[in-house]
Motif scaffolding. Sequence first.
Motif, PDB file in Angstrom:
ATOM      1  N   ASP A  61       0.651  -1.184  -0.028  1.00 19.70           N
ATOM      2  CA  ASP A  61       0.239  -0.093  -0.059  1.00 19.70           C
ATOM      3  C   ASP A  61       0.766   1.255   0.029  1.00 19.70           C
ATOM      4  N   ASN A  62       1.981   1.146   0.746  1.00 13.55           N
ATOM      5  CA  ASN A  62       2.983   2.447   0.607  1.00 13.55           C
ATOM      6  C   ASN A  62       3.426   2.794  -0.746  1.00 13.55           C
ATOM      7  N   THR A  63       3.702   1.739  -1.544  1.00 11.28           N
ATOM      8  CA  THR A  63       4.283   1.865  -3.062  1.00 11.28           C
ATOM      9  C   THR A  63       2.840   2.597  -3.595  1.00 11.28           C
ATOM     10  N   PHE A  64       1.816   2.080  -3.694  1.00 14.11           N
ATOM     11  CA  PHE A  64       0.828   2.611  -4.454  1.00 14.11           C
ATOM     12  C   PHE A  64       0.468   3.994  -3.812  1.00 14.11           C
ATOM     13  N   ALA A  65       0.473   4.309  -2.422  1.00  5.34           N
ATOM     14  CA  ALA A  65       0.080   5.585  -2.043  1.00  5.34           C
ATOM     15  C   ALA A  65       1.143   6.580  -2.423  1.00  5.34           C
ATOM     16  N   LYS A  66       2.352   6.095  -2.483  1.00  2.00           N
ATOM     17  CA  LYS A  66       3.562   7.069  -2.904  1.00  2.00           C
ATOM     18  C   LYS A  66       3.412   7.660  -4.134  1.00  2.00           C
ATOM     19  N   PHE A  67       2.890   6.947  -5.198  1.00  2.00           N
ATOM     20  CA  PHE A  67       2.767   7.447  -6.881  1.00  2.00           C
ATOM     21  C   PHE A  67       1.195   7.797  -6.958  1.00  2.00           C
ATOM     22  N   SER A  68       0.237   7.291  -6.307  1.00  2.00           N
ATOM     23  CA  SER A  68      -1.174   7.730  -6.354  1.00  2.00           C
ATOM     24  C   SER A  68      -1.900   8.036  -5.003  1.00  2.00           C
ATOM     25  N   PRO A  69      -1.192   8.995  -4.357  1.00  3.50           N
ATOM     26  CA  PRO A  69      -1.784   9.572  -2.978  1.00  3.50           C
ATOM     27  C   PRO A  69      -3.167   9.619  -2.824  1.00  3.50           C
ATOM     28  N   ILE A  70      -3.782  10.216  -3.783  1.00  8.51           N
ATOM     29  CA  ILE A  70      -5.123  10.739  -3.701  1.00  8.51           C
ATOM     30  C   ILE A  70      -6.039  10.278  -4.969  1.00  8.51           C
ATOM     31  N   GLY A  71      -7.163   9.404  -4.569  1.00  7.51           N
ATOM     32  CA  GLY A  71      -7.940   9.098  -5.793  1.00  7.51           C
ATOM     33  C   GLY A  71      -9.231   8.564  -5.319  1.00  7.51           C
ATOM     34  N   SER A  72     -10.349   8.704  -5.837  1.00 10.01           N
ATOM     35  CA  SER A  72     -11.740   8.103  -5.441  1.00 10.01           C
ATOM     36  C   SER A  72     -12.401   7.943  -6.804  1.00 10.01           C
ATOM     37  N   LEU A  73     -13.496   7.218  -6.663  1.00  5.58           N
ATOM     38  CA  LEU A  73     -14.198   6.360  -7.656  1.00  5.58           C
ATOM     39  C   LEU A  73     -15.563   6.035  -6.958  1.00  5.58           C
ATOM     40  N   SER A  74     -16.708   6.523  -7.868  1.00  7.09           N
ATOM     41  CA  SER A  74     -17.949   6.060  -7.393  1.00  7.09           C
ATOM     42  C   SER A  74     -18.559   5.289  -8.504  1.00  7.09           C
ATOM     43  N   LEU A  75     -19.237   3.996  -8.145  1.00  5.50           N
ATOM     44  CA  LEU A  75     -19.353   3.031  -9.195  1.00  5.50           C
ATOM     45  C   LEU A  75     -21.020   2.787  -8.781  1.00  5.50           C
ATOM     46  N   THR A  76     -21.975   2.538  -9.752  1.00  2.00           N
ATOM     47  CA  THR A  76     -23.042   2.369  -9.035  1.00  2.00           C
ATOM     48  C   THR A  76     -23.440   0.920  -9.901  1.00  2.00           C
ATOM     49  N   VAL A  77     -23.705  -0.194  -9.223  1.00  2.00           N
ATOM     50  CA  VAL A  77     -23.996  -1.383  -9.704  1.00  2.00           C
ATOM     51  C   VAL A  77     -25.579  -1.708  -9.714  1.00  2.00           C
ATOM     52  N   ALA A  78     -25.998  -2.398 -10.977  1.00  8.91           N
ATOM     53  CA  ALA A  78     -27.350  -2.620 -11.037  1.00  8.91           C
ATOM     54  C   ALA A  78     -27.721  -4.058 -11.229  1.00  8.91           C
ATOM     55  N   ASN A  79     -26.512  -4.816 -11.733  1.00  8.18           N
ATOM     56  CA  ASN A  79     -26.700  -5.966 -11.924  1.00  8.18           C
ATOM     57  C   ASN A  79     -27.214  -6.697 -10.912  1.00  8.18           C
ATOM     58  N   PRO A  80     -28.373  -7.464 -10.899  1.00 13.81           N
ATOM     59  CA  PRO A  80     -28.888  -8.174  -9.779  1.00 13.81           C
ATOM     60  C   PRO A  80     -27.781  -9.443  -9.277  1.00 13.81           C
ATOM     61  N   GLU A  81     -27.181 -10.024 -10.130  1.00  8.03           N
ATOM     62  CA  GLU A  81     -26.117 -10.873  -9.679  1.00  8.03           C
ATOM     63  C   GLU A  81     -24.854 -10.589  -8.770  1.00  8.03           C
ATOM     64  N   LEU A  82     -24.703  -9.099  -8.818  1.00  8.59           N
ATOM     65  CA  LEU A  82     -23.386  -8.656  -8.130  1.00  8.59           C
ATOM     66  C   LEU A  82     -24.075  -7.697  -6.936  1.00  8.59           C
ATOM     67  N   LEU A  83     -25.318  -7.563  -6.698  1.00  8.57           N
ATOM     68  CA  LEU A  83     -25.608  -6.930  -5.553  1.00  8.57           C
ATOM     69  C   LEU A  83     -25.330  -7.714  -4.277  1.00  8.57           C
ATOM     70  N   GLY A  84     -24.863  -6.867  -3.427  1.00 10.57           N
ATOM     71  CA  GLY A  84     -24.561  -7.671  -2.233  1.00 10.57           C
ATOM     72  C   GLY A  84     -23.302  -8.449  -2.087  1.00 10.57           C
ATOM     73  N   LYS A  85     -22.569  -8.489  -3.160  1.00  8.56           N
ATOM     74  CA  LYS A  85     -21.166  -9.031  -3.238  1.00  8.56           C
ATOM     75  C   LYS A  85     -19.900  -8.323  -2.699  1.00  8.56           C
ATOM     76  N   TYR A  86     -20.122  -6.934  -2.600  1.00 11.48           N
ATOM     77  CA  TYR A  86     -18.920  -6.245  -2.346  1.00 11.48           C
ATOM     78  C   TYR A  86     -19.232  -5.789  -0.952  1.00 11.48           C
ATOM     79  N   LYS A  87     -18.307  -5.900  -0.146  1.00 10.48           N
ATOM     80  CA  LYS A  87     -18.110  -5.145   1.179  1.00 10.48           C
ATOM     81  C   LYS A  87     -17.219  -4.098   1.351  1.00 10.48           C
ATOM     82  N   THR A  88     -17.525  -3.407   2.567  1.00  9.22           N
ATOM     83  CA  THR A  88     -16.753  -2.187   2.941  1.00  9.22           C
ATOM     84  C   THR A  88     -15.344  -2.728   3.198  1.00  9.22           C
ATOM     85  N   GLY A  89     -14.272  -2.059   2.789  1.00  7.95           N
ATOM     86  CA  GLY A  89     -12.888  -2.595   3.236  1.00  7.95           C
ATOM     87  C   GLY A  89     -12.356  -3.591   2.124  1.00  7.95           C
ATOM     88  N   ASP A  90     -13.016  -4.305   1.251  1.00 11.18           N
ATOM     89  CA  ASP A  90     -12.687  -5.003   0.028  1.00 11.18           C
ATOM     90  C   ASP A  90     -11.791  -3.940  -0.697  1.00 11.18           C
TER      91      ASP A  90
END
Length: 88
Positions: A46-75
């Motif tokens: 994580d140190n290596t990634f934070a050094k070269f890309s220290p700030i970034g954000s992404l918002s992604l809306t998922v509407a595929n019923p097969e994927l709902l609930g598959k992702y968790k905070t912290g993944d």
Amino acid sequence: MPPMRAKMRITSIEYYPTAGTPTQETLKFHAVSQDGPYQSDGSDEDNTFAKFSPIGSLSLTVANPELLGKYKTGDTFYLDFTPIGPPT
């Protein structure tokens, strides 16, 4: 162009509609970082990634019923940027 890879972590998930059974969810990602100092020898990936890309954000809306609930905070995921061709 050289390849680019980001390391992103889900920091929150919003469900829609807010009442009843969700049909969509918005995953909010931020570039990996750590509270406090990293190891001085740089052995934490994580140190290596934070050094070269220290700030970034992404918002992604998922509407595929097969994927709902598959992702968790912290993944955590790698996000690869692959060009698809010259700009038009």
